[in-house]
Design a protein around this motif. Structure first.
Motif: not given
Ligand SMILES: C[S@@+](CC[C@H](N)C(=O)[O-])C[C@H]1O[C@@H](n2cnc3c(N)ncnc32)[C@H](O)[C@@H]1O
Lengths: 378, 225
Positions: A184, A210, A212, A216, A235, B78
């Motif tokens: 990432t 999203g 996390g 990013i 979320v 992931q």
């Molecule tokens: C694969 S993680 C990526 C986290 C961070 N961006 C990273 O790259 O390390 C996906 C993220 O999307 C968030 N997520 C899942 N469903 C979501 C939604 N409906 N709306 C917003 N975020 C969401 C999760 O909580 C998680 O933090």
């Protein structure tokens, strides 16, 4: 390195309900600066749970003798050696070598002065009697139980120390938040490349959906010029609180605003105005979740990993929404599960999106996997 | 660290490198051939010397490298939580490889690998120098102790092995020592130092010492201790 796809595909398997953006609140962007407006942003999470302090940031309130620490060190190594290639063979987990490196990193975070660490492994130290007190950021007992969790429960190393080193940041993480991945990091590089070419992107408004741990969003916040802003959303409540903590730790609260909500919902007020939109949404196909590496499948939040039946539920939703969210000339970058997902997404964005995007490209990660899809809104 | 890296490099079959106009890697397995190479090299006008490499900015030097991370196969992203942030840089013009694994972040490992590459370029890539009317370059003067009689006061304070600029000075010193066939006393004369003072300088850095001793061994000379 980059590929352009112009192949057409059949149907658009959008699973999400159509975006409802009927009520844009038209809140001015400047209102997300904490001090610049009396209006408090309604979508900013009100009472965040307090994130755990990572080990390396804790004060050294404890201590142990040098020889007790040596005992811990050899016990921990013993456990690491007992693993051999067992985890590697079963689910591509860590082997002895990697675990031994983790012991070193654990101790680096746990002791106040790291200069003694190189002496732990050697048997005779003319200048050390063994009775010296070493100041520690946690009790020796806790150090034992943490390493035990690492081996017995496969608890991720980053949750044990409470941080991950990502790009040139040290980001706090804890259970409930995805540990940011090295792949990432490249999203930030791609953003760096496009903003270096276009001023409009450099001082524009970006969104990291999203977010996390905030990885990013924070990376982009660092790159943007005066006037450039990032909205980082999630979320998940834990993610929002951890991301907020990380943003503040890097003093970026005037540049990066964290908002809670599902995908485009918390950015309704800026739809059509974004200079850039990036996301690493959950993309693992649901049926693969039970077979993940134990550190991932047993410990990281499912919400961050599960992308639905084909892993593309969220990516497709984002791809659709980005045509509305981005302003003309706006840049997007999405991380995918690799090859097939990227190809499908690139196809959709080139030939199934009524010509709304241009320069849609697939980019590879360090391992040569077609990991990302990038492009621009026309 | 540098030491073990060098050892593994030699174990991997690396040999001394010379820059040549074509920038090719010229192996020199025996001391005899070695000398031959040096002589040939003395007449080649090298358009891309190791000094050029060492004076590049990190970005430009990086542009000359192929970067690999040792990612095993598998889906990555992931799916995977492994702090495999190892970085391996291959410097395309010389084929020299530098790597770093010990840090958690790829960023830091990249920086360490690049620093290591600079040291290796300084140690392994020789440029021929003309001994007639030899005047040491500034970067060499900077690593000499203040008592050197040819070192003006305008050179500034002595640069030690921990300073990133040390590599350039070390490179110039090695070029000189190769030109005088490993004779520390002759090199010392040209640098305005006593033989003892130059030996101490050489012994102050492990990789420099190993490099000089390797040359001396190839000439049947005793190692510096
Ligand atoms: C694969 S993680 C990526 C986290 C961070 N961006 C990273 O790259 O390390 C996906 C993220 O999307 C968030 N997520 C899942 N469903 C979501 C939604 N409906 N709306 C917003 N975020 C969401 C999760 O909580 C998680 O933090």
């Amino acid at each position: 390195m980059t590929l352009c796809f112009t192949r057409t595909i059949h149907s658009l398997p959008f699973k999400h309900p159509r975006l409802s953006l009927s009520n844009p609140s038209k809140r001015p962007i400047s209102s997300f600066l904490p001090h610049s407006s009396s209006q408090s942003p309604p979508l900013l999470h009100p009472i965040s749970p307090k994130p755990h302090l990572p080990l390396f940031l804790r004060p050294p309130t404890s201590s142990a003798t040098f020889s007790d620490l040596q005992k811990f060190h050899s016990w921990a190594k013993g456990l690491a050696f007992s693993v051999g290639s067992k985890f590697l063979d079963s689910d591509n987990g860590p082997d002895t070598d990697l675990l031994c490196r983790e012991i070193k990193w654990l101790l680096e975070d746990a002791v106040e002065h790291t200069s003694i660490l190189p002496h732990l492994g050697s048997s005779q130290n003319p200048n050390l009697t063994g009775s010296e007190l070493i100041r520690l950021k946690l009790d020796l007992d806790d150090l034992y139980s943490l390493w035990n969790q690492r081996i017995e429960e496969r608890r991720p190393f980053q949750y044990i120390v409470g941080c991950e080193h990502w790009r040139d940041f040290v980001l706090c993480v804890e259970e409930g938040v995805l540990i940011p991945r090295p792949e990432t990091e490249l999203i930030v590089d791609m953003v760096e490349e496009v903003v270096s070419k276009e001023k409009g992107l450099r001082n524009g408004l970006w969104a990291d959906l999203g977010t996390g741990s905030g990885a990013i969003g924070i990376g982009i916040g660092r790159i943007l010029e005066e006037g450039g802003r990032v909205i980082a959303t999630d979320v998940s409540e834990v993610a929002v609180s951890v991301a907020t903590f990380n943003v503040q730790r890097y003093g970026l609260q005037d540049k990066v605003q964290v908002r809670q909500g599902s995908w485009f919902e918390p950015i309704e007020d800026v739809m059509g105005k974004l200079a850039g939109l990036v996301s690493n949404p959950p993309y693992i196909p649901r049926d693969q979740i039970p077979r993940l590496q134990a550190e991932v499948g047993k410990h990281e939040p499912r919400l961050a990993l599960d992308g639905g039946d084909h892993g593309m539920d969220d990516l497709l939703h984002l791809c659709e929404g980005s045509s509305i969210a981005l302003g003309s000339g706006g840049f997007f970058a999405f991380e995918t599960n690799g090859d097939e997902q990227s190809e499908l997404l690139a196809d959709i964005m080139t030939s199934k999106s009524e010509n709304r995007f241009r320069d849609v490209k697939i980019k590879t990660d360090m391992a040569g996997i077609h990991r990302f899809v990038t492009g621009f809104r026309r | 660290m540098a030491q073990s890296l060098l050892k593994s490099m030699f174990a991997g079959g690396y040999s001394k490198l010379f820059t040549s106009p074509a920038n090719r890697r010229i192996p020199s397995p025996t001391p005899h051939q070695f000398q031959f190479q040096l002589r040939i090299n003395a007449f080649s006008t090298s358009s891309n010397s190791s000094r050029d490499f060492l004076s590049l900015s990190d970005e430009l030097l990086m542009d000359q490298c192929e970067m690999n991370t040792f990612k095993a196969s598998g889906p990555g992203g992931q799916h995977r939580n492994k702090r495999e942030s190892a970085v391996r840089l291959k410097h395309s013009p010389t084929g020299i490889i530098a790597q770093a694994v010990e840090d958690r972040s790829q960023h830091k490992n990249r920086a360490s690998a690049l620093a290591r590459l600079r040291t290796l370029l300084a140690l392994k890539v020789r440029d021929a120098i003309d001994l007639d009317g030899y005047t040491p370059p500034l970067e060499l003067l900077q690593i000499l102790p203040a008592k050197s009689t040819i070192r003006g006061s305008d050179v500034g304070s002595q640069i030690g092995p921990n300073n990133p600029k040390f590599a350039l000075g070390m490179k110039a010193l090695l070029d000189l020592i190769y030109a005088v066939n490993g004779s520390v006393s002759e090199a010392a004369k040209l640098l305005g130092l006593s033989t003892g003072a130059l030996s101490r300088l050489i012994l102050s850095d492990d990789s420099l010492r190993m490099e000089v001793n390797e040359l001396r061994a190839s000439k049947g000379m005793k190692p510096l201790k």
